[in-house]
Write an enzyme that holds these catalytic residues in place. Structure first.
Site, PDB file in Angstrom:
ATOM      1  N   HIS A  72       0.962  -1.292  -0.043  1.00  0.00           N
ATOM      2  CA  HIS A  72       0.173   0.085   0.133  1.00  0.00           C
ATOM      3  C   HIS A  72       0.888   1.281  -0.101  1.00  0.00           C
ATOM      4  O   HIS A  72       0.330   2.229  -0.273  1.00  0.00           O
ATOM      5  CB  HIS A  72      -0.988  -0.041   0.919  1.00  0.00           C
ATOM      6  CG  HIS A  72      -1.686  -1.372   1.452  1.00  0.00           C
ATOM      7  ND1 HIS A  72      -1.191  -2.299   2.192  1.00  0.00           N
ATOM      8  CD2 HIS A  72      -2.707  -1.868   0.654  1.00  0.00           C
ATOM      9  CE1 HIS A  72      -2.393  -3.110   2.191  1.00  0.00           C
ATOM     10  NE2 HIS A  72      -3.046  -2.908   1.257  1.00  0.00           N
ATOM     11  N   GLU A 124      -3.219   3.055   1.858  1.00  0.00           N
ATOM     12  CA  GLU A 124      -2.715   3.506   0.678  1.00  0.00           C
ATOM     13  C   GLU A 124      -2.916   4.850   0.635  1.00  0.00           C
ATOM     14  O   GLU A 124      -1.941   6.107   0.297  1.00  0.00           O
ATOM     15  CB  GLU A 124      -3.418   2.881  -0.761  1.00  0.00           C
ATOM     16  CG  GLU A 124      -2.776   3.534  -1.926  1.00  0.00           C
ATOM     17  CD  GLU A 124      -3.770   3.109  -2.907  1.00  0.00           C
ATOM     18  OE1 GLU A 124      -3.750   3.835  -4.114  1.00  0.00           O
ATOM     19  OE2 GLU A 124      -4.264   1.904  -2.815  1.00  0.00           O
TER      20      GLU A 124
END
Length: 312
Positions: A72, A124
């Site tokens: 991520h 993320e």
């Protein structure tokens, strides 16, 4: 029963898992992974059994231990902390996430006010915001665009979380263009290929199914989007970790069951769902025609010649 195509692992997930496994083969001691390498507890547990140690913060990593950043991505502050401590690091950030970081920094350097389309709290999103040395405005819905504290004539740019609903993202981009006079950003077609392909496939699947089962983790953004698409198309849609999550009531009176899997869900979990359904009723399995994915991402140079573990 009809299986979506494509479904399951994407190239970024394959690369991230491969990085951990090859690092485990190379190292004499444990390998430390900051956060879940991908959002799937089965994958994480399998790697843990092989010797990976998953931590929430770098402070939990012993001095000198090999550290891997998850698919991520991480903020620059995390990279700097690792450098300060002299930790050897391998970055498993998905190349498509890295591309978003690069786009965001480029837009910020050009003087534009940056908007990130994504979900607050997602790993993320936190990594992307932390990679950009400028203020970042986060929006997750088209309605939120009107609340942005930005003057209408401000030149803005947007980037997106890679695992969002393509349709929702298109709507937010349209809202940005409607409110602001000077907007730039990547075309909708630049959203992660795996996200687009899996969402397109689940739409095709939902059109011919009476029930949709999505295999994936509850904290997997892309898996949740797949379930939401099925629900939006008017069919009962459920997200399950594996075959143990199947409720017999779901399939009562159902003719066609559609099955897909999020980008971090391995084939073995789809197999466990099929097995669970076979215990409930006779089934015939077919697969939709769909996009054949052949994308591969290069491993970090230091791991390209390491052999990958195959044992469970």
């Amino acid at each position: 029963m009809v299986l979506a195509k494509p479904r399951g692992f994407c190239a970024g997930v394959v690369r991230a898992i491969d990085i951990v496994e090859r690092a485990l083969d190379r190292e004499q001691g444990p390998v430390y992974v900051r956060h879940e390498i991908v959002h799937n507890r089965h994958v994480v547990e399998k790697l843990r059994r092989k010797g990976a140690v998953f931590v929430d913060e770098l402070s939990e990593v012993p001095a000198g231990a090999l550290t891997i950043f998850s698919a991520h991505g991480v903020a620059r502050a995390v990279e700097q902390e690792a450098a300060r401590r002299g930790l050897p690091v391998i970055d498993a950030t998905c190349p498509l996430v890295t591309k978003v970081h690069i786009q965001g920094r480029r837009y910020a350097r050009s003087g534009r006010t940056l908007v990130l389309i994504g979900h607050a709290g997602h790993a993320e999103v936190e990594g992307t915001i932390g990679q950009i040395d400028a203020p970042v405005h986060l929006v997750s819905t088209a309605a939120a665009v009107d609340a942005l504290p930005i003057a209408r004539d401000t030149p803005i740019a947007y980037v997106t979380q890679t695992t969002l609903s393509v349709d929702d993202t298109r709507g937010i981009i349209a809202a940005l263009n409607a409110r602001f006079s000077d907007v730039t950003g990547p075309d909708i077609s630049e959203i992660c290929y795996a996200t687009q392909n899996r969402q397109g496939a689940v739409r095709d699947l939902a059109r011919i199914s009476d029930l949709l089962i999505v295999v994936g983790a509850a904290n997997s953004s892309n898996s949740n989007r797949l379930r939401e698409i099925g629900a939006e198309m008017g069919i009962p849609s459920h997200l399950v970790d594996d075959g143990d999550g199947i409720d017999p009531e779901w399939v009562r009176g159902v003719t066609t069951i559609g099955i897909t899997a999020g980008a971090s869900a391995p084939d073995e979990l789809v197999d466990s769902v099929i097995e669970a359904l076979e215990h409930l009723r006779p089934i015939v399995i077919s697969q939709l025609n769909g996009i054949e994915e052949n994308i591969e991402f290069t491993l970090p140079a230091e791991l390209r010649h390491e052999r990958r573990r195959t044992s469970a």
